[in-house]
Scaffold this motif. Structure first.
Motif, PDB file in Angstrom:
ATOM      1  N   THR A  95       1.321   6.698  15.897  1.00  0.00           N
ATOM      2  CA  THR A  95       0.942   6.290  17.251  1.00  0.00           C
ATOM      3  C   THR A  95       0.082   5.034  17.289  1.00  0.00           C
ATOM      4  OG1 THR A  95      -0.883   7.862  17.163  1.00  0.00           O
ATOM      5  CG2 THR A  95       1.144   8.618  18.213  1.00  0.00           C
ATOM      6  N   LEU A  96      -0.379   4.565  16.139  1.00  0.00           N
ATOM      7  CA  LEU A  96      -1.128   3.304  16.071  1.00  0.00           C
ATOM      8  C   LEU A  96      -0.221   2.131  15.675  1.00  0.00           C
ATOM      9  CD1 LEU A  96      -4.338   4.597  14.240  1.00  0.00           C
ATOM     10  CD2 LEU A  96      -4.066   4.069  16.685  1.00  0.00           C
ATOM     11  N   ASN A  97       1.090   2.390  15.628  1.00  0.00           N
ATOM     12  CA  ASN A  97       2.088   1.397  15.227  1.00  0.00           C
ATOM     13  C   ASN A  97       1.927   0.933  13.788  1.00  0.00           C
ATOM     14  OD1 ASN A  97       3.768   1.316  17.494  1.00  0.00           O
ATOM     15  ND2 ASN A  97       2.331  -0.020  18.576  1.00  0.00           N
ATOM     16  N   ASN A  98       1.435   1.824  12.938  1.00  0.00           N
ATOM     17  CA  ASN A  98       1.351   1.570  11.501  1.00  0.00           C
ATOM     18  C   ASN A  98       2.355   2.459  10.779  1.00  0.00           C
ATOM     19  OD1 ASN A  98      -0.785  -0.312  11.633  1.00  0.00           O
ATOM     20  ND2 ASN A  98      -2.265   1.359  11.802  1.00  0.00           N
ATOM     21  N   LEU A  99       2.812   1.982   9.628  1.00  0.00           N
ATOM     22  CA  LEU A  99       3.746   2.745   8.808  1.00  0.00           C
ATOM     23  C   LEU A  99       3.151   4.114   8.478  1.00  0.00           C
ATOM     24  CD1 LEU A  99       6.372   2.837   7.082  1.00  0.00           C
ATOM     25  CD2 LEU A  99       5.032   1.813   5.237  1.00  0.00           C
ATOM     26  N   MET A 100       3.917   5.176   8.685  1.00  0.00           N
ATOM     27  CA  MET A 100       3.463   6.517   8.330  1.00  0.00           C
ATOM     28  C   MET A 100       3.386   6.648   6.813  1.00  0.00           C
ATOM     29  SD  MET A 100       5.262   9.124  11.011  1.00  0.00           S
ATOM     30  CE  MET A 100       6.905   8.455  10.918  1.00  0.00           C
ATOM     31  N   GLY A 101       2.316   7.307   6.338  1.00  0.00           N
ATOM     32  CA  GLY A 101       2.123   7.485   4.903  1.00  0.00           C
ATOM     33  C   GLY A 101       3.279   8.207   4.242  1.00  0.00           C
ATOM     34  N   GLY A 102       3.827   9.200   4.912  1.00  0.00           N
ATOM     35  CA  GLY A 102       4.943   9.955   4.343  1.00  0.00           C
ATOM     36  C   GLY A 102       6.182   9.092   4.151  1.00  0.00           C
ATOM     37  N   LYS A 103       6.406   8.148   5.055  1.00  0.00           N
ATOM     38  CA  LYS A 103       7.554   7.250   4.934  1.00  0.00           C
ATOM     39  C   LYS A 103       7.363   6.336   3.724  1.00  0.00           C
ATOM     40  CE  LYS A 103      11.404   5.629   6.595  1.00  0.00           C
ATOM     41  NZ  LYS A 103      12.590   6.470   6.758  1.00  0.00           N
ATOM     42  N   LEU A 104       6.130   5.824   3.554  1.00  0.00           N
ATOM     43  CA  LEU A 104       5.853   4.974   2.396  1.00  0.00           C
ATOM     44  C   LEU A 104       6.021   5.763   1.103  1.00  0.00           C
ATOM     45  CD1 LEU A 104       5.006   2.296   1.175  1.00  0.00           C
ATOM     46  CD2 LEU A 104       2.623   3.024   1.429  1.00  0.00           C
ATOM     47  N   MET A 105       5.538   7.006   1.072  1.00  0.00           N
ATOM     48  CA  MET A 105       5.699   7.836  -0.123  1.00  0.00           C
ATOM     49  C   MET A 105       7.182   8.068  -0.424  1.00  0.00           C
ATOM     50  SD  MET A 105       2.356  10.333   0.422  1.00  0.00           S
ATOM     51  CE  MET A 105       3.297  11.780   0.325  1.00  0.00           C
ATOM     52  N   HIS A 106       7.980   8.243   0.610  1.00  0.00           N
ATOM     53  CA  HIS A 106       9.430   8.406   0.455  1.00  0.00           C
ATOM     54  C   HIS A 106      10.028   7.165  -0.217  1.00  0.00           C
ATOM     55  CE1 HIS A 106      13.551   9.548   1.619  1.00  0.00           C
ATOM     56  NE2 HIS A 106      13.685   8.320   2.078  1.00  0.00           N
ATOM     57  N   TRP A 107       9.663   5.979   0.275  1.00  0.00           N
ATOM     58  CA  TRP A 107      10.177   4.744  -0.311  1.00  0.00           C
ATOM     59  C   TRP A 107       9.705   4.602  -1.763  1.00  0.00           C
ATOM     60  CZ3 TRP A 107       8.659   1.097   4.322  1.00  0.00           C
ATOM     61  CH2 TRP A 107       9.580   1.270   5.368  1.00  0.00           C
ATOM     62  N   MET A 108       8.444   4.975  -2.025  1.00  0.00           N
ATOM     63  CA  MET A 108       7.903   4.882  -3.384  1.00  0.00           C
ATOM     64  C   MET A 108       8.664   5.815  -4.327  1.00  0.00           C
ATOM     65  SD  MET A 108       3.840   4.611  -2.478  1.00  0.00           S
ATOM     66  CE  MET A 108       3.194   4.076  -4.062  1.00  0.00           C
ATOM     67  N   ASP A 109       9.006   6.993  -3.855  1.00  0.00           N
ATOM     68  CA  ASP A 109       9.762   7.947  -4.675  1.00  0.00           C
ATOM     69  C   ASP A 109      11.148   7.388  -4.995  1.00  0.00           C
ATOM     70  OD1 ASP A 109      10.107  10.406  -6.037  1.00  0.00           O
ATOM     71  OD2 ASP A 109      10.970  11.350  -4.265  1.00  0.00           O
TER      72      ASP A 109
ATOM     73  N   SER B 100      -3.527   5.820  -2.812  1.00  0.00           N
ATOM     74  CA  SER B 100      -4.609   5.410  -1.915  1.00  0.00           C
ATOM     75  C   SER B 100      -4.054   4.418  -0.911  1.00  0.00           C
ATOM     76  CB  SER B 100      -5.743   4.760  -2.711  1.00  0.00           C
ATOM     77  OG  SER B 100      -6.306   5.684  -3.593  1.00  0.00           O
ATOM     78  N   PHE B 101      -4.316   4.676   0.339  1.00  0.00           N
ATOM     79  CA  PHE B 101      -3.853   3.793   1.403  1.00  0.00           C
ATOM     80  C   PHE B 101      -4.979   2.809   1.689  1.00  0.00           C
ATOM     81  CE2 PHE B 101      -1.497   7.715   1.746  1.00  0.00           C
ATOM     82  CZ  PHE B 101      -0.192   7.264   1.830  1.00  0.00           C
ATOM     83  N   ARG B 102      -4.915   1.637   1.030  1.00  0.00           N
ATOM     84  CA  ARG B 102      -5.991   0.644   1.129  1.00  0.00           C
ATOM     85  C   ARG B 102      -5.981  -0.103   2.441  1.00  0.00           C
ATOM     86  NH1 ARG B 102      -5.064  -0.792  -4.981  1.00  0.00           N
ATOM     87  NH2 ARG B 102      -3.020  -0.850  -4.174  1.00  0.00           N
TER      88      ARG B 102
END
Length: 173
Positions: A26-40, A64-66
């Motif tokens: 809702t803040l228009n930032n990439l969701m952490g779970g989506k990034l973890m999916h791409w990383m996997d 860590s989400f810097r």
């Protein structure tokens, strides 16, 4: 028979994605779970290229989400094998984001994922070793044993007193 050795660059993988509205919170930032999916995904491809086998995710170290990655940013994920053990493969992933209109790039995340190579029946199978050459590759390679021992201790698959590499960094006998 001697074990096959590969250079880390042989299995390096880069993947690029754009953050779309469906990828954001809702803040228009990439969701952490989506990034973890791409990383996997990117790390699994690197592990599969290294082993030439089916691989399954065994663990993921601290992510860590810097810095948040915004809607519209381009995300580049780089993965490379740092070390392999008998059937397991450690992969380092670094994440860089770019706001193309402003020209700003920044490091956002990094992590280590571990995979196990398996045969068609799902049983672990041997993988090639890697041959680090650069100082950075050697540093990642050497640290992989300590990271592996820490993962095994935390998973209760190794007794802390048996983690000799971990003890050595704390000067514990």
């Amino acid at each position: 028979m001697a074990k096959l050795k590969k250079h880390p660059k042989e299995s390096a993988v880069t993947m690029t994605e754009m953050v779309m509205p469906n990828d954001t919170n809702t803040l228009n930032n990439l969701m952490g779970g989506k990034l973890m999916h791409w990383m996997d995904i990117v790390s699994a491809i690197a592990a599969q290229k290294h082993s030439n086998r089916i691989v399954v995710t065994a663990s993921c170290d601290n992510i860590s989400f810097r810095k948040p990655i915004a809607l519209g940013n381009v995300v580049t994920l780089s993965a490379r094998v740092t070390r392999s053990f008998s059937s397991s493969i450690e992969v380092h992933i670094s994440v860089q984001a770019e706001d193309i209109p402003s020209g700003k790039k920044f490091e956002s995340n990094s992590a280590f994922f571990t995979f196990v190579a398996v045969d068609q029946s799902g049983r672990p199978i041997d993988v090639p070793e890697i041959e680090p050459e650069t100082n950075e590759e050697k540093e990642l390679y050497d640290g992989a044993l300590r990271r592996r021992q820490l993962r095994l201790v935390l998973a209760k698959r190794m007794k802390p007193e048996d983690a000799t590499e971990l003890k050595s960094i704390f000067n514990i006998k």
